[in-house]
Design a protein around this motif. Structure first.
Motif, PDB file in Angstrom:
ATOM      1  N   ALA A  56       0.832  -1.126  -0.043  1.00 39.12           N
ATOM      2  CA  ALA A  56       0.069  -0.120  -0.011  1.00 39.12           C
ATOM      3  C   ALA A  56       0.927   1.083  -0.007  1.00 39.12           C
ATOM      4  CB  ALA A  56      -0.906   0.219   1.218  1.00 39.12           C
ATOM      5  N   GLN A  57       0.694   2.264  -0.602  1.00 35.82           N
ATOM      6  CA  GLN A  57       1.369   3.538  -0.793  1.00 35.82           C
ATOM      7  C   GLN A  57       0.771   4.399   0.338  1.00 35.82           C
ATOM      8  OE1 GLN A  57       1.226   5.086  -4.808  1.00 35.82           O
ATOM      9  NE2 GLN A  57       1.038   2.922  -5.550  1.00 35.82           N
ATOM     10  N   LEU A  58       1.317   4.476   1.537  1.00 33.54           N
ATOM     11  CA  LEU A  58       0.986   5.261   2.451  1.00 33.54           C
ATOM     12  C   LEU A  58       1.204   6.692   2.225  1.00 33.54           C
ATOM     13  CD1 LEU A  58      -0.333   5.234   5.240  1.00 33.54           C
ATOM     14  CD2 LEU A  58       2.196   4.611   6.201  1.00 33.54           C
ATOM     15  N   GLN A  59      -0.035   7.555   2.563  1.00 38.42           N
ATOM     16  CA  GLN A  59       0.134   8.775   2.720  1.00 38.42           C
ATOM     17  C   GLN A  59      -0.307   9.451   4.147  1.00 38.42           C
ATOM     18  OE1 GLN A  59       0.672  10.394  -0.477  1.00 38.42           O
ATOM     19  NE2 GLN A  59       1.251   8.391  -1.182  1.00 38.42           N
ATOM     20  N   GLU A  60       0.330  10.121   4.593  1.00 37.43           N
ATOM     21  CA  GLU A  60       0.197  10.639   5.898  1.00 37.43           C
ATOM     22  C   GLU A  60      -0.053  12.047   5.994  1.00 37.43           C
ATOM     23  OE1 GLU A  60       2.100   8.171   9.473  1.00 37.43           O
ATOM     24  OE2 GLU A  60       3.879   8.926   8.030  1.00 37.43           O
ATOM     25  N   TYR A  61      -1.378  12.411   6.293  1.00 41.65           N
ATOM     26  CA  TYR A  61      -1.643  13.915   6.367  1.00 41.65           C
ATOM     27  C   TYR A  61      -1.904  14.411   7.745  1.00 41.65           C
ATOM     28  CZ  TYR A  61      -2.993  13.674   1.500  1.00 41.65           C
ATOM     29  OH  TYR A  61      -2.752  13.505   0.055  1.00 41.65           O
ATOM     30  N   GLY A  62      -2.087  15.620   7.942  1.00 40.05           N
ATOM     31  CA  GLY A  62      -2.028  16.364   9.207  1.00 40.05           C
ATOM     32  C   GLY A  62      -3.328  15.935  10.098  1.00 40.05           C
ATOM     33  N   GLY A  63      -4.624  15.701   9.269  1.00 37.78           N
ATOM     34  CA  GLY A  63      -5.824  15.377   9.990  1.00 37.78           C
ATOM     35  C   GLY A  63      -6.599  14.668   8.864  1.00 37.78           C
ATOM     36  N   TYR A  64      -7.566  14.188   9.564  1.00 40.53           N
ATOM     37  CA  TYR A  64      -8.522  13.100   8.805  1.00 40.53           C
ATOM     38  C   TYR A  64      -9.303  14.189   7.953  1.00 40.53           C
ATOM     39  CZ  TYR A  64      -7.698   9.577  12.115  1.00 40.53           C
ATOM     40  OH  TYR A  64      -7.311   8.609  13.032  1.00 40.53           O
ATOM     41  N   SER A  65      -9.764  15.245   8.012  1.00 39.92           N
ATOM     42  CA  SER A  65     -10.554  16.167   7.187  1.00 39.92           C
ATOM     43  C   SER A  65      -9.650  16.317   6.013  1.00 39.92           C
ATOM     44  CB  SER A  65     -10.424  17.496   7.576  1.00 39.92           C
ATOM     45  OG  SER A  65     -11.347  17.366   8.761  1.00 39.92           O
ATOM     46  N   GLU A  66      -8.239  16.450   5.768  1.00 47.58           N
ATOM     47  CA  GLU A  66      -7.384  16.497   4.798  1.00 47.58           C
ATOM     48  C   GLU A  66      -7.507  15.015   4.002  1.00 47.58           C
ATOM     49  OE1 GLU A  66      -3.298  17.958   5.411  1.00 47.58           O
ATOM     50  OE2 GLU A  66      -3.997  18.582   7.484  1.00 47.58           O
ATOM     51  N   CYS A  67      -7.358  13.902   4.678  1.00 46.41           N
ATOM     52  CA  CYS A  67      -7.556  12.702   4.219  1.00 46.41           C
ATOM     53  C   CYS A  67      -8.974  12.807   3.160  1.00 46.41           C
ATOM     54  CB  CYS A  67      -7.529  11.396   4.932  1.00 46.41           C
ATOM     55  SG  CYS A  67      -5.834  11.129   5.576  1.00 46.41           S
ATOM     56  N   LEU A  68     -10.053  13.298   3.694  1.00 47.97           N
ATOM     57  CA  LEU A  68     -11.164  13.027   3.566  1.00 47.97           C
ATOM     58  C   LEU A  68     -11.399  13.795   2.165  1.00 47.97           C
ATOM     59  CD1 LEU A  68     -13.574  13.249   6.330  1.00 47.97           C
ATOM     60  CD2 LEU A  68     -13.721  11.525   4.510  1.00 47.97           C
ATOM     61  N   THR A  69     -10.795  14.968   1.809  1.00 50.03           N
ATOM     62  CA  THR A  69     -10.631  15.628   0.829  1.00 50.03           C
ATOM     63  C   THR A  69     -10.048  15.159  -0.407  1.00 50.03           C
ATOM     64  OG1 THR A  69     -10.670  17.891   1.974  1.00 50.03           O
ATOM     65  CG2 THR A  69     -10.082  18.130  -0.272  1.00 50.03           C
ATOM     66  N   GLY A  70      -8.801  14.450   0.056  1.00 53.88           N
ATOM     67  CA  GLY A  70      -8.032  13.611  -1.051  1.00 53.88           C
ATOM     68  C   GLY A  70      -9.105  12.657  -1.413  1.00 53.88           C
ATOM     69  N   LEU A  71      -9.611  11.942  -0.711  1.00 49.64           N
ATOM     70  CA  LEU A  71     -10.584  10.749  -1.014  1.00 49.64           C
ATOM     71  C   LEU A  71     -11.493  11.238  -1.980  1.00 49.64           C
ATOM     72  CD1 LEU A  71     -11.149   7.780  -0.606  1.00 49.64           C
ATOM     73  CD2 LEU A  71     -12.444   8.284   1.182  1.00 49.64           C
ATOM     74  N   GLU A  72     -12.345  12.203  -1.667  1.00 53.47           N
ATOM     75  CA  GLU A  72     -13.439  12.761  -2.431  1.00 53.47           C
ATOM     76  C   GLU A  72     -12.827  13.369  -3.909  1.00 53.47           C
ATOM     77  OE1 GLU A  72     -17.158  16.321  -1.858  1.00 53.47           O
ATOM     78  OE2 GLU A  72     -15.117  16.217  -0.657  1.00 53.47           O
ATOM     79  N   ASN A  73     -11.519  13.642  -3.995  1.00 54.52           N
ATOM     80  CA  ASN A  73     -11.117  14.236  -5.064  1.00 54.52           C
ATOM     81  C   ASN A  73     -10.331  13.452  -5.998  1.00 54.52           C
ATOM     82  OD1 ASN A  73     -11.909  17.006  -4.251  1.00 54.52           O
ATOM     83  ND2 ASN A  73     -10.116  17.463  -3.558  1.00 54.52           N
ATOM     84  N   GLY A  74     -10.071  11.960  -5.322  1.00 54.39           N
ATOM     85  CA  GLY A  74      -9.316  11.133  -6.140  1.00 54.39           C
ATOM     86  C   GLY A  74      -7.883  11.131  -5.816  1.00 54.39           C
ATOM     87  N   VAL A  75      -7.453  11.752  -4.995  1.00 55.44           N
ATOM     88  CA  VAL A  75      -5.926  11.644  -4.862  1.00 55.44           C
ATOM     89  C   VAL A  75      -5.637  10.657  -3.926  1.00 55.44           C
ATOM     90  CG1 VAL A  75      -4.103  13.048  -3.852  1.00 55.44           C
ATOM     91  CG2 VAL A  75      -5.890  14.212  -5.073  1.00 55.44           C
ATOM     92  N   ILE A  76      -6.554  10.306  -3.066  1.00 53.71           N
ATOM     93  CA  ILE A  76      -6.518   9.177  -2.009  1.00 53.71           C
ATOM     94  C   ILE A  76      -7.628   8.124  -2.414  1.00 53.71           C
ATOM     95  CG2 ILE A  76      -6.725   8.572   0.134  1.00 53.71           C
ATOM     96  CD1 ILE A  76      -4.221  10.036  -0.249  1.00 53.71           C
ATOM     97  N   ASP A  77      -7.113   6.781  -2.274  1.00 56.06           N
ATOM     98  CA  ASP A  77      -8.013   5.584  -2.500  1.00 56.06           C
ATOM     99  C   ASP A  77      -8.734   5.243  -1.449  1.00 56.06           C
ATOM    100  OD1 ASP A  77      -7.368   5.269  -5.347  1.00 56.06           O
ATOM    101  OD2 ASP A  77      -5.384   4.554  -4.657  1.00 56.06           O
ATOM    102  N   ALA A  78      -8.284   5.084  -0.059  1.00 53.94           N
ATOM    103  CA  ALA A  78      -8.625   4.903   1.109  1.00 53.94           C
ATOM    104  C   ALA A  78      -8.376   5.604   2.046  1.00 53.94           C
ATOM    105  CB  ALA A  78      -8.686   3.366   1.183  1.00 53.94           C
ATOM    106  N   LEU A  79      -9.186   5.783   3.266  1.00 57.11           N
ATOM    107  CA  LEU A  79      -8.717   6.415   4.607  1.00 57.11           C
ATOM    108  C   LEU A  79      -9.058   5.412   5.339  1.00 57.11           C
ATOM    109  CD1 LEU A  79      -8.388   8.653   6.833  1.00 57.11           C
ATOM    110  CD2 LEU A  79     -10.593   9.129   6.125  1.00 57.11           C
ATOM    111  N   THR A  80      -8.002   4.968   6.661  1.00 55.94           N
ATOM    112  CA  THR A  80      -8.217   3.872   7.384  1.00 55.94           C
ATOM    113  C   THR A  80      -7.931   4.648   8.777  1.00 55.94           C
ATOM    114  OG1 THR A  80      -7.462   2.054   8.161  1.00 55.94           O
ATOM    115  CG2 THR A  80      -5.664   3.391   7.560  1.00 55.94           C
ATOM    116  N   THR A  81      -9.032   4.231   9.795  1.00 55.48           N
ATOM    117  CA  THR A  81      -8.795   4.299  11.355  1.00 55.48           C
ATOM    118  C   THR A  81     -10.022   3.661  11.820  1.00 55.48           C
ATOM    119  OG1 THR A  81      -8.776   5.889  13.119  1.00 55.48           O
ATOM    120  CG2 THR A  81     -10.200   6.532  11.232  1.00 55.48           C
TER     121      THR A  81
END
Length: 286
Positions: free
Chosen positions: A178-203
């Motif tokens: 898996a290509q791990l991407q670490e962001y400062g907060g979950y909101s940033e991950c969600l934005t990336g997920l919504e825009n297709g930059v991220i494939d999945a968010l885990t917690t």
């Protein structure tokens, strides 16, 4: 002479009465103030509760100063059973790294903040509960059918917050490519997920469901349902506190009268969160 003597006695009596009156009033005011302040806290007129301020569906302080989420509803119910109206609750932010310290210093009476019970934490604080069994999961886009099991995360862009053990767990145990991407907060991950930059968010799935249940994300995301770990949420109290047994009784009542189910549906329902049944008090699922 008699007149003078009479006046002198009268003046002395009046002075004595004035002193006694002043002393009595001062003592009375001091007594009321001292006992009132101490008694107010001791008798439970105010209770301080630690929650998360930044987790929608779990514990969130809204821009208008209100507090919402499953943990807030649980804590409010518990506080009521302890004799406190909602207006008597003082909410305090309990960030993950600060929770044990807040309890040990006595800054809060108890903490309900997606607080997973584990042996290391139990050395420092006591836990009532558990009151929710969550699992590590992933959040993906609603139209993404390419991720149906943990191993499908290989070669996918997986997001979590910096320092998260959840993401490392996936990468080291379940999907090493898996290509791990670490962001400062979950909101940033969600934005990336919504825009297709991220494939999945885990917690934790409860946290993911809380985010996915927000009106602005309705219908955009779905949970994988992978149950990659067991997270037993407990209510933290000071070591040796008699609040533990009282809170356990409150939690049992919350489940029995249907309030627990109502809180789950209210906070996680829009995300179609397949929650576990209410856990049995004192039973930590490994």
């Amino acid at each position: 002479m008699n007149t003078f003597r009479t006046r002198r006695v009268a003046v002395a009596a009046a002075a004595t009465a004035l002193v006694l009156s002043f002393t009595g009033t001062a003592c009375s005011d001091s007594g009321d103030g001292g006992s009132g302040g101490a008694a107010a806290d001791h008798n439970g007129e105010k209770i301080t509760v630690g929650i998360k301020f930044d987790q929608p569906g779990i514990g969130l302080k809204t821009p208008d100063g209100k507090y919402t989420g499953f943990d807030v509803d649980v804590a409010t119910y518990v506080a009521k059973e302890l004799g406190h109206d909602p207006s008597q609750i003082e909410w305090k932010e309990a960030k993950s790294a600060d929770r044990e310290t807040l309890l040990q210093r006595g800054d809060v009476d108890f903490i309900a903040a997606s607080y997973s019970i584990n042996d290391k934490r139990a050395e420092k604080v006591d836990f009532a509960g558990p009151y929710l069994l969550a699992h590590q999961d992933v959040l993906i886009r609603a139209d993404d059918n390419s991720i149906t099991k943990p191993s499908d995360l290989n070669n996918k862009k997986l997001c979590s917050v910096t320092g998260s053990t959840s993401a490392q767990n996936v990468k080291t145990k379940l999907a090493p490519n898996a290509q791990l991407q670490e962001y400062g907060g979950y909101s940033e991950c969600l934005t990336g997920l919504e825009n297709g930059v991220i494939d999945a968010l885990t917690t934790d799935d409860s946290i993911l469901a809380g985010y996915a249940s927000q009106p602005e994300f309705k219908g955009k995301f779905k949970l994988g349902g992978f149950k990659m770990s067991n997270e037993n949420y407990g209510i933290g109290v000071q070591k040796g506190s008699d609040l533990k047994d009282k809170i356990n009784k409150a939690l049992e009542k919350m489940v029995a009268d249907g309030s627990w189910d109502a809180a789950v549906q209210k906070n996680f329902g829009p995300a179609n969160y397949q929650n576990e049944p209410a856990p049995k008090i004192g039973v930590v699922v490994q």
